[in-house]
Design an enzyme around this catalytic site. Sequence first.
Site, short mmCIF file in Angstrom:
data_model
loop_
_atom_site.label_atom_id
_atom_site.label_comp_id
_atom_site.label_asym_id
_atom_site.label_seq_id
_atom_site.Cartn_x
_atom_site.Cartn_y
_atom_site.Cartn_z
N ILE A 118 -8.19 -13.82 -6.38
CA ILE A 118 -7.89 -12.60 -5.76
C ILE A 118 -6.56 -12.62 -5.28
O ILE A 118 -6.04 -11.68 -4.68
CB ILE A 118 -8.93 -12.26 -4.72
CG1 ILE A 118 -9.12 -13.42 -3.65
CG2 ILE A 118 -10.55 -12.09 -5.49
CD1 ILE A 118 -10.02 -12.64 -2.67
N LYS A 167 -9.12 -5.97 10.53
CA LYS A 167 -10.45 -5.84 9.52
C LYS A 167 -12.02 -5.78 10.23
O LYS A 167 -12.76 -5.00 10.21
CB LYS A 167 -10.34 -6.17 8.33
CG LYS A 167 -9.53 -5.74 7.25
CD LYS A 167 -9.68 -6.34 5.83
CE LYS A 167 -8.66 -6.28 4.83
NZ LYS A 167 -8.89 -6.64 3.61
N TYR A 179 -2.64 -12.31 -5.32
CA TYR A 179 -1.68 -11.41 -6.17
C TYR A 179 0.07 -11.93 -6.15
O TYR A 179 0.61 -11.21 -6.74
CB TYR A 179 -1.75 -10.04 -6.19
CG TYR A 179 -1.88 -9.49 -4.69
CD1 TYR A 179 -2.89 -9.34 -3.91
CD2 TYR A 179 -0.53 -9.14 -4.06
CE1 TYR A 179 -2.87 -8.86 -2.48
CE2 TYR A 179 -0.32 -8.42 -2.89
CZ TYR A 179 -1.55 -8.65 -2.21
OH TYR A 179 -1.20 -8.06 -0.99
N ASP A 198 -12.90 -2.93 -0.57
CA ASP A 198 -12.39 -4.29 -1.17
C ASP A 198 -13.54 -4.46 -2.17
O ASP A 198 -13.25 -5.24 -3.18
CB ASP A 198 -12.40 -5.39 -0.09
CG ASP A 198 -11.03 -5.17 0.50
OD1 ASP A 198 -10.04 -4.66 0.04
OD2 ASP A 198 -10.95 -5.95 1.74
N SER A 240 0.78 -1.26 0.07
CA SER A 240 -0.13 0.05 0.01
C SER A 240 0.80 1.20 0.06
O SER A 240 0.69 2.13 -0.54
CB SER A 240 -0.92 -0.20 1.24
OG SER A 240 -2.01 -1.19 0.96
N GLY A 262 -5.41 -10.96 -8.86
CA GLY A 262 -5.62 -10.15 -7.65
C GLY A 262 -5.03 -8.77 -7.74
O GLY A 262 -5.52 -8.01 -6.73
N ALA A 310 -12.31 -12.62 2.95
CA ALA A 310 -12.30 -11.93 1.42
C ALA A 310 -13.49 -12.39 0.50
O ALA A 310 -14.11 -11.40 -0.05
CB ALA A 310 -11.14 -12.43 0.41
N GLY A 354 -14.51 -20.55 -1.46
CA GLY A 354 -13.96 -20.11 -0.38
C GLY A 354 -15.09 -19.32 0.35
O GLY A 354 -16.02 -18.79 -0.29
N ALA A 355 -14.77 -19.40 1.45
CA ALA A 355 -15.84 -18.78 2.61
C ALA A 355 -15.12 -17.97 3.87
O ALA A 355 -15.88 -18.15 5.00
CB ALA A 355 -17.04 -19.54 3.08
#
Length: 280
Positions: free
Chosen positions: A223, A71, A225, A108, A22, A246, A138, A134-135
């Site tokens: 997603i 988060k 990267y 996001d 970032s 991603g 994200a 996936g759960a």
Amino acid sequence: MESGPCYRLAGVMGWPVAHSRSPLIHKHWIDCEGLQGDYVLLPVQPSHLEQALRALPVLGFAGCNLTIPHKVAALGLVDHVDPLAHRVGAINTVVVEKSGSLSGYNTDVYGFIQSLLDAQPDWHADAGPITVIGAGGAARAVLVGLLDAGAFQIRLTNRSDGKARDMAQEFGPVVQYVPWSERHESLAGATLVVNTTNQGMQGEPALDIELDRLPLEAMVSDIIYVPIATPLLTAARARGNTTVNGLGMLLNQARPAFKFWFGVMPTLSPALLEKIHATL
Ligand code: NAP
């Protein structure tokens, strides 16, 4: 540089946070836009999150990004949570308001959907069934994005079946739980497949999924990267599917956050992509 009314400060809070891309992204935009400011790493232990967030206004920050593991915890710590962030159940962007209060947002969702549109501008969520694999955390942002974009059937499958079942129930009838044992079949007729697991990430094995039933017109999104081309994306591209990595989500989630703090919606230039690629 001296702090003043035109000088804006932002950063990313995480633990650990040293690996974050970032600062590279936001500093690039600060330079390109000719702004005065900085974007810094904020290593904050989970037990110090509340103190660190409350210090933002005192230290003159315009806000910050939140990354692992903050988060979800931050939801209960800021003064105002944007409704979209509520639905996702996570905040990745904090804005310091003029009053000194803290508002929490989730960018996001925007980042994920915009990454699909960047790859295929005529993409529509309602073009046909979508499979999400996936759960975890994200996956929630991906599901909210797809639902708000107009998806009418999302097949959700996860290694731990119970988590996918609970999430399907929470998000309503459009999201349909598919047992992990039926994940290969869930690709039949799909127009989009999204991997939100960590499988295929550097240091992890490839995602265990057979693509034979997936139509060639379907888009395949991962997603992850690091690496940019996961085994899933490499296999999908080899058979002719359009693929989305991603990086697009990572870069696009940063754009509205930058706009909150610096007042400008930045663009994704080839120069920025080059800089990011050099770090991967
Ligand atoms: P998370 O909450 O820990 O969820 C991890 C997911 O991976 C769960 O669904 C988990 O299934 C699944 N998984 C783990 N090991 C597996 C295995 N051996 N086989 C099958 N599934 C397995 O993590 P997250 O925060 O959602 O992040 C997931 C990925 O998204 C990470 O690779 C992260 O880097 C990436 N990500 C990218 C962006 C971006 O901007 N591009 C943003 C956020 C996250 P179980 O429930 O069974 O454990």
